[in-house]
Design a protein around this motif. Sequence first.
Motif, PDB file in Angstrom:
ATOM      1  N   UNK A 173     -11.145  49.826  37.003  1.00 45.67           N
ATOM      2  CA  UNK A 173     -11.629  50.871  37.223  1.00 45.67           C
ATOM      3  C   UNK A 173     -10.201  51.512  36.388  1.00 45.67           C
ATOM      4  N   UNK A 174     -10.311  52.565  35.843  1.00 47.13           N
ATOM      5  CA  UNK A 174      -8.869  53.546  35.592  1.00 47.13           C
ATOM      6  C   UNK A 174     -10.431  55.068  34.722  1.00 47.13           C
TER       7      UNK A 174
ATOM      8  N   UNK B 183     -12.372  61.565  32.519  1.00 49.07           N
ATOM      9  CA  UNK B 183     -13.365  60.846  32.512  1.00 49.07           C
ATOM     10  C   UNK B 183     -13.425  59.163  33.434  1.00 49.07           C
ATOM     11  N   UNK B 184     -13.800  58.469  33.751  1.00 49.06           N
ATOM     12  CA  UNK B 184     -13.681  57.444  34.586  1.00 49.06           C
ATOM     13  C   UNK B 184     -13.908  56.337  34.160  1.00 49.06           C
ATOM     14  N   UNK B 185     -13.581  54.714  33.880  1.00 50.21           N
ATOM     15  CA  UNK B 185     -14.024  53.848  33.336  1.00 50.21           C
ATOM     16  C   UNK B 185     -14.195  53.086  33.942  1.00 50.21           C
ATOM     17  N   UNK B 186     -14.924  51.648  33.382  1.00 51.01           N
ATOM     18  CA  UNK B 186     -15.284  50.412  34.441  1.00 51.01           C
ATOM     19  C   UNK B 186     -15.196  49.469  33.503  1.00 51.01           C
TER      20      UNK B 186
ATOM     21  N   UNK C  51     -17.665  48.170  28.733  1.00 50.28           N
ATOM     22  CA  UNK C  51     -17.053  49.134  29.028  1.00 50.28           C
ATOM     23  C   UNK C  51     -17.271  50.100  29.685  1.00 50.28           C
ATOM     24  N   UNK C  52     -17.849  50.906  30.629  1.00 47.20           N
ATOM     25  CA  UNK C  52     -18.612  51.376  30.387  1.00 47.20           C
ATOM     26  C   UNK C  52     -17.776  52.432  31.237  1.00 47.20           C
TER      27      UNK C  52
END
Length: 123
Positions: free
Chosen positions: A69-70, A77-80, A19-20
């Motif tokens: 992607x969220x 904060x962006x997540x991948x 999880x990035x």
Amino acid sequence: QVQLVESGGGSVQSGGSLRLSCAGSGYTASSYCMGWFHQAPGKEREGIAAIDSDRSTTYIDSVKGRFTISQDNAKNTLFLQMNGLKAEDTGIYYCAARVGWICRPWDNDFEYWGQGTQVTVFS
């Protein structure tokens, strides 16, 4: 000043997950759309996922069904989330942002970029 800082990269076995995260500052998330980009060794950087300001998402075919992607607007904060990782997913992952409501992974006008985080998938 807009700043983006990625984290969460590392080495993972094929089939595994990572999880990035991309921590943003200096902007209001609701006015920006964002994306994740992947640069494989020796290749050009490629957009793989994007999220609109209304949280609609778009993916390229090679990651559809595996990556998600969220965004947490409250925390900028962006997540991948990356599942089912493959050797070809190895590379540097960048987050990017631009003013606007709609982004697509193939857009070439992202204005702000993070420094990238390395992901290595081994078999």
